[in-house]
Write a protein that holds these residues in place. Structure first.
Motif, mmCIF file in Angstrom:
data_model
loop_
_atom_site.group_PDB
_atom_site.id
_atom_site.type_symbol
_atom_site.label_atom_id
_atom_site.label_comp_id
_atom_site.label_asym_id
_atom_site.label_seq_id
_atom_site.Cartn_x
_atom_site.Cartn_y
_atom_site.Cartn_z
ATOM 1 N N ASN A 4 -28.399 -35.459 -20.609
ATOM 2 C CA ASN A 4 -29.826 -35.342 -21.138
ATOM 3 C C ASN A 4 -29.904 -34.196 -21.593
ATOM 4 O O ASN A 4 -29.124 -33.337 -21.580
ATOM 5 N N GLU A 5 -31.272 -33.995 -22.410
ATOM 6 C CA GLU A 5 -31.387 -32.871 -23.184
ATOM 7 C C GLU A 5 -31.498 -31.464 -22.199
ATOM 8 O O GLU A 5 -31.115 -30.619 -22.642
ATOM 9 N N LEU A 6 -32.177 -31.510 -21.085
ATOM 10 C CA LEU A 6 -32.270 -30.583 -20.267
ATOM 11 C C LEU A 6 -30.946 -30.110 -19.795
ATOM 12 O O LEU A 6 -30.559 -28.861 -19.618
ATOM 13 N N ASP A 7 -30.069 -30.897 -19.275
ATOM 14 C CA ASP A 7 -28.556 -30.872 -18.824
ATOM 15 C C ASP A 7 -27.863 -30.071 -20.125
ATOM 16 O O ASP A 7 -27.158 -29.001 -19.670
ATOM 17 N N GLU A 8 -27.933 -30.430 -21.105
ATOM 18 C CA GLU A 8 -27.259 -30.085 -22.387
ATOM 19 C C GLU A 8 -27.729 -28.767 -22.350
ATOM 20 O O GLU A 8 -26.969 -27.518 -22.846
ATOM 21 N N ARG A 9 -28.990 -28.227 -22.489
ATOM 22 C CA ARG A 9 -29.654 -26.954 -22.627
ATOM 23 C C ARG A 9 -28.789 -26.239 -21.464
ATOM 24 O O ARG A 9 -28.599 -25.086 -21.711
ATOM 25 N N ILE A 10 -28.971 -26.539 -20.332
ATOM 26 C CA ILE A 10 -28.260 -25.640 -19.314
ATOM 27 C C ILE A 10 -26.903 -25.563 -19.589
ATOM 28 O O ILE A 10 -26.330 -24.395 -19.555
#
Length: 151
Positions: A4-10
């Protein structure tokens, strides 16, 4: 598994600098440090993050010459056989099966031209190799090390 978007940013933050603290990453993306740690632990457990590493300039280790070798393999050579054959060479930085005429593309780092030539000759002599074609890198123009899609 799809991130998801948060995981991608991490993942992007860790790919840029794996030594960043969870608090620093959390401040950037709007999560607490414990929430970032839980996500990183989950991503590791699920296999999305396979490890943490350091990027070193090959020249700092004495690897001044870089090149690519196209491998043209004998009939019925499996990717596993290519992998087994190439994994013995510390000079091989990466190897991939590819589309087109060649069966595989191999990235090599060597200390100098003579060293590159010796590695090329040894690889060309592998029983699964029919022929090779090589090119030398003059100047690396762009190298990206981050994971995932560009942000």
């Amino acid at each position: 598994m799809r991130l998801n978007e948060l995981d991608e940013r991490i993942v992007h933050a860790l790919a840029e600098d794996a030594r960043r603290s969870y608090a620093d990453i959390g401040a950037e993306i709007g999560l607490s440090a414990p929430a970032v740690k839980r996500r990183v632990d989950r991503l590791r457990a699920e296999g999305a993050i396979t490890g943490f590493t350091v990027r070193v300039d090959p020249a700092a280790l004495g690897w001044e010459t870089e090149g690519f070798i196209e491998l043209y393999c004998r009939r019925n050579t499996s990717p596993e056989a290519i992998h087994r054959g190439l994994s013995r060479y510390p000079e091989v930085a990466s190897a991939s099966t590819v589309t087109g005429e060649a069966d595989a593309l191999v990235q090599i780092f060597a200390s100098d031209m003579r060293h590159f030539e010796r590695v090329l000759e040894r690889i060309a002599g592998e029983p699964f190799v029919e022929r090779t074609k090589s090119v030398l890198v003059l100047s690396p123009l762009l190298r990206r090390f981050s994971s995932g899609a560009p942000s």
